[in-house]
Write an enzyme that holds these catalytic residues in place. Structure first.
Site, PDB file in Angstrom:
ATOM      1  N   CYS A  78       0.820  -1.209   0.000  1.00 54.83           N
ATOM      2  CA  CYS A  78       0.000   0.000   0.000  1.00 54.83           C
ATOM      3  C   CYS A  78       0.861   1.269   0.000  1.00 54.83           C
ATOM      4  CB  CYS A  78      -0.970  -0.080   1.170  1.00 54.83           C
ATOM      5  SG  CYS A  78      -2.447   0.876   0.904  1.00 54.83           S
ATOM      6  N   HIS A 167      -3.306  -5.313   1.853  1.00 55.80           N
ATOM      7  CA  HIS A 167      -2.664  -5.585   3.144  1.00 55.80           C
ATOM      8  C   HIS A 167      -2.821  -7.052   3.566  1.00 55.80           C
ATOM      9  CE1 HIS A 167      -2.029  -1.415   4.840  1.00 55.80           C
ATOM     10  NE2 HIS A 167      -2.864  -1.123   3.867  1.00 55.80           N
ATOM     11  N   GLU A 169      -1.083  -8.737   5.533  1.00 54.69           N
ATOM     12  CA  GLU A 169      -0.650  -8.946   6.926  1.00 54.69           C
ATOM     13  C   GLU A 169      -1.792  -8.835   7.929  1.00 54.69           C
ATOM     14  OE1 GLU A 169      -0.232  -6.247   5.177  1.00 54.69           O
ATOM     15  OE2 GLU A 169      -0.569  -4.511   6.479  1.00 54.69           O
TER      16      GLU A 169
HETATM   17  N1  LIG Z   1      -3.364   1.781   3.522  1.00 57.47           N
HETATM   18  C1  LIG Z   1      -2.490   2.614   2.995  1.00 57.47           C
HETATM   19  O1  LIG Z   1      -1.277   2.420   3.083  1.00 57.47           O
HETATM   20  C2  LIG Z   1      -3.052   3.855   2.373  1.00 57.47           C
HETATM   21  C3  LIG Z   1      -2.061   4.644   1.558  1.00 57.47           C
HETATM   22  C4  LIG Z   1      -2.434   6.096   1.580  1.00 57.47           C
HETATM   23  N2  LIG Z   1      -3.704   6.322   0.924  1.00 57.47           N
HETATM   24  C5  LIG Z   1      -1.334   6.924   0.938  1.00 57.47           C
HETATM   25  O2  LIG Z   1      -1.529   7.462  -0.097  1.00 57.47           O
HETATM   26  O3  LIG Z   1      -0.275   7.003   1.485  1.00 57.47           O
END
Ligand SMILES: NC(=O)CC[C@H](N)C(=O)O
EC number: 4.3.3.6
Length: 185
Positions: A78, A167, A169
């Site tokens: 992410c 995610h 994890e």
């Molecule tokens: N769950 C996440 O890591 C979200 C990322 C977040 N929207 C960002 O742009 O950093």
């Protein structure tokens, strides 16, 4: 095997707990002295802009980038995917090591959280929680696409660099963690 988890901000504890279930030794990476010891690094989800700033405040950017460029396996989930990308659109990119263009908050900022199940590499029915997730708009050569959900690329690999929009994890499904551990072995 020792896996470092970047522990400046975000979902690092969840990664550590998941790796402990697999009986893998972990270390919270907060300073650059332990970066030499680790065999692989996880950059967790969180807030990429904040984490990007903290990489500099904690003087971690150069050391991490150097190890990734010399082949250490790294996995960004992410926000971690955003930090590894060479191109994140209008904003300035962070570590700039992976040949992908990423769209931040690709599913919207507020309502963009959901759980999906899908194919990842050769595995099927993998649990994929998305939390204000980015997706990959474009991959460069040498980048292998590992997962596409609803027409969007949500996991990819370029040599020693793995990224997932979602995610793993925070689920009981250890497929992607095991995949990353195999990249280190
Ligand atoms: N769950 C996440 O890591 C979200 C990322 C977040 N929207 C960002 O742009 O950093």
């Amino acid at each position: 095997m020792l896996i470092g988890v970047l522990a400046l901000q975000g979902a690092f504890r969840e990664h550590i707990l998941a790796l402990e279930k697999m009986e893998i030794d972990t270390i919270e990476v907060k300073s650059n002295d332990c970066i030499k010891e680790i065999d692989g690094l996880i950059i967790p989800g969180g807030e990429s802009t904040t984490m990007g700033k903290l990489l500099d405040s904690f003087d971690l950017r150069d050391e991490i980038k150097k190890r990734i460029l010399s082949g250490m396996p790294v996995w960004g989930t992410c926000a971690g995917m955003i930090l590894l990308a060479k191109d994140i659109g209008k904003e300035k990119a962070h570590l700039k090591v992976m040949n992908i263009r990423v769209k931040r908050n690709g599913y919207g900022r507020q309502l963009g959280s959901f759980i999906s199940k899908g194919k990842f590499a050769n595995y099927t029915n993998v649990s994929m929680p998305f939390i204000r997730a980015p997706y990959i708009e474009k991959v460069g050569k040498n980048v292998e696409v590992l997962s596409i959900i609803d027409g969007k690329i949500v996991a990819a690999r370029e040599n020693n660099i793995l990224v997932t929009s979602f995610h793993p994890e925070i689920t009981d499904d250890l497929t992607v963690l095991e995949y990353f551990v195999k990249m280190i072995e």
